[in-house]
Write a protein that holds these residues in place. Sequence first.
Motif, PDB file in Angstrom:
ATOM      1  N   SER A  66      -6.052  -6.990  12.207  1.00 42.43           N
ATOM      2  CA  SER A  66      -6.175  -5.583  11.852  1.00 42.43           C
ATOM      3  C   SER A  66      -7.624  -5.161  12.062  1.00 42.43           C
ATOM      4  CB  SER A  66      -5.765  -5.364  10.389  1.00 42.43           C
ATOM      5  OG  SER A  66      -6.027  -4.030   9.997  1.00 42.43           O
ATOM      6  N   TYR A  76      -2.362   1.624   9.618  1.00 50.19           N
ATOM      7  CA  TYR A  76      -1.317   0.792   9.055  1.00 50.19           C
ATOM      8  C   TYR A  76      -0.189   0.578  10.066  1.00 50.19           C
ATOM      9  CZ  TYR A  76      -3.585   1.517   4.556  1.00 50.19           C
ATOM     10  OH  TYR A  76      -4.496   1.546   3.536  1.00 50.19           O
ATOM     11  N   ASN A  90      -2.286  -7.764  10.172  1.00 53.71           N
ATOM     12  CA  ASN A  90      -1.021  -7.047  10.032  1.00 53.71           C
ATOM     13  C   ASN A  90       0.079  -8.079   9.818  1.00 53.71           C
ATOM     14  OD1 ASN A  90      -1.983  -4.310  10.587  1.00 53.71           O
ATOM     15  ND2 ASN A  90      -2.329  -5.030  12.669  1.00 53.71           N
ATOM     16  N   ARG A 117      -8.813  -1.008   9.189  1.00 60.22           N
ATOM     17  CA  ARG A 117      -8.115  -1.180   7.918  1.00 60.22           C
ATOM     18  C   ARG A 117      -7.358   0.074   7.490  1.00 60.22           C
ATOM     19  NH1 ARG A 117     -11.610  -2.861   3.217  1.00 60.22           N
ATOM     20  NH2 ARG A 117      -9.728  -2.272   2.074  1.00 60.22           N
ATOM     21  N   ASP A 157       2.973  -4.332   6.378  1.00 62.91           N
ATOM     22  CA  ASP A 157       1.754  -3.965   5.662  1.00 62.91           C
ATOM     23  C   ASP A 157       0.640  -4.866   6.172  1.00 62.91           C
ATOM     24  OD1 ASP A 157      -0.089  -2.910   3.862  1.00 62.91           O
ATOM     25  OD2 ASP A 157       1.286  -2.934   2.178  1.00 62.91           O
ATOM     26  N   LYS A 158      -0.457  -4.897   5.457  1.00 64.06           N
ATOM     27  CA  LYS A 158      -1.542  -5.814   5.766  1.00 64.06           C
ATOM     28  C   LYS A 158      -1.552  -6.943   4.731  1.00 64.06           C
ATOM     29  CE  LYS A 158      -4.316  -2.041   7.696  1.00 64.06           C
ATOM     30  NZ  LYS A 158      -4.244  -2.403   9.110  1.00 64.06           N
ATOM     31  N   ASP A 159      -2.352  -7.963   4.991  1.00 63.22           N
ATOM     32  CA  ASP A 159      -2.507  -9.001   3.989  1.00 63.22           C
ATOM     33  C   ASP A 159      -3.427  -8.494   2.881  1.00 63.22           C
ATOM     34  OD1 ASP A 159      -4.990  -8.998   5.166  1.00 63.22           O
ATOM     35  OD2 ASP A 159      -4.939 -11.084   5.818  1.00 63.22           O
ATOM     36  N   SER A 160      -3.633  -9.320   1.850  1.00 62.02           N
ATOM     37  CA  SER A 160      -4.425  -8.878   0.707  1.00 62.02           C
ATOM     38  C   SER A 160      -5.861  -8.552   1.086  1.00 62.02           C
ATOM     39  CB  SER A 160      -4.403  -9.955  -0.383  1.00 62.02           C
ATOM     40  OG  SER A 160      -4.891 -11.194   0.117  1.00 62.02           O
ATOM     41  N   LYS A 200      -6.696  -7.192   3.968  1.00 61.40           N
ATOM     42  CA  LYS A 200      -6.638  -6.088   4.939  1.00 61.40           C
ATOM     43  C   LYS A 200      -7.134  -6.488   6.333  1.00 61.40           C
ATOM     44  CE  LYS A 200      -5.331  -3.270   1.655  1.00 61.40           C
ATOM     45  NZ  LYS A 200      -3.932  -2.795   1.550  1.00 61.40           N
ATOM     46  N   SER A 201      -7.124  -7.792   6.642  1.00 61.76           N
ATOM     47  CA  SER A 201      -7.653  -8.246   7.931  1.00 61.76           C
ATOM     48  C   SER A 201      -6.563  -8.575   8.942  1.00 61.76           C
ATOM     49  CB  SER A 201      -8.528  -9.485   7.731  1.00 61.76           C
ATOM     50  OG  SER A 201      -7.767 -10.554   7.200  1.00 61.76           O
ATOM     51  N   ASP A 210       0.831  -1.198   0.000  1.00 62.90           N
ATOM     52  CA  ASP A 210       0.000   0.000   0.000  1.00 62.90           C
ATOM     53  C   ASP A 210       0.867   1.250   0.000  1.00 62.90           C
ATOM     54  OD1 ASP A 210      -1.818   2.197   1.031  1.00 62.90           O
ATOM     55  OD2 ASP A 210      -3.228   0.518   0.960  1.00 62.90           O
TER      56      ASP A 210
END
Length: 389
Positions: free
Chosen positions: A363, A369, A344, A366, A336-339, A341-342, A317
Amino acid sequence: MMSDLPRDRFDPMMMSDLPRDMAEEVLSRLPVTSLREVRLTCKKWNRLTKSQSFLKKHIAKKKKQIEVVMMLESRVSLMSVNLLYPCVERIGNLDADQIDISKIFHCDGLFLCMTNSGLVIWNPYLGKKSWIQHRNSYHRWDMYALGYEKKKTSKYSKVLRFVNNHDPNVNHRICEFEIYSNSSWKVLDDLNLDWAILFNHRGLSLKGNTYWYAQEKIDLDGPPVIRDLPGFLLSFDFTTERFGPRLPLPFHAFFGDTVTLSSVREDQLAVLFQKRGVSGYTVKIWISTKIEPNAVSWGTSLFLAVDMKPLTGFQFDRYAGSFFVDEEKNVAVVLDKDSGKSRNIAYIIGKNGYLKQVDLGESRNRFCYPLVCSYVPSSLQIELGNNLI
């Protein structure tokens, strides 16, 4: 039996009678998050753990492992990172007196913390903090930077607050620049403002100055212009209280590309670049050979280039991608987050398709970050107005 022995044989305060060298050796093995309790034990240990000799020994031991500061879900912690058997473990929380911290900015062992109660500068190593005088008003686009004015015998800490953004609520650009020093805010004027910094791009403080990835300013109040103008490096010199000239990057970045800054050994700047919309989403990282407010050199070779398509298949991101590098192991750790966005995630990437992932937890927001920054403890008494940090 234990009760037959002299009582003072088991008095824990007898440890304070250890020879200085032995006490330094024992106490230097403790994490920085435990030093506050140690200093409250006795005056002797309080003086010892604030000495330069103890600091050098403490840092030398910590160099054998990677210790960083992370902010996850608005919680700030000191973390230990193992790259051989990938894991990230919390050593302790750095939250000063349970203050709710929303953003942090690091400079030479100090942190500028944005909280619900205002701004505070905090030295976790010494366990000291100093609140910054409230302004009459704040703006939702406010950005901050922490640095210091260089003097012969001390470092005079300063805080920069600025907003240079188009506000859709009033439909025009808001430009405000001021600096906090001598216990008060001072307006800065006569600045060249032909640039813009995206609100979520964090600045990086290095050797007392702050650097950002910046782009050409787009005048949304005027006629349409070409948006895709290459970005550049922008610096602020806290000694002269002025922005420096545009500094070149080792690549051409445009709107939507991922560009993130990090530090290496507190004296070099690293930059991560990942181009938007390109098959492979190759991550490239450079490390500077020279960095000053008015000059930068990047050398002739990349530190790392990794094709992410077979690994994750997505672009980090552009508001995230916080990272640090390990030069010895030739790897980078990107947060970052996973694909979805759930979660970290810490992505450990290296040459020849090397990828390891460490789950850092759920996370819940969302738009919050994860952030990572290097941390070297500092015992310097840095002046901030009439206060000492």
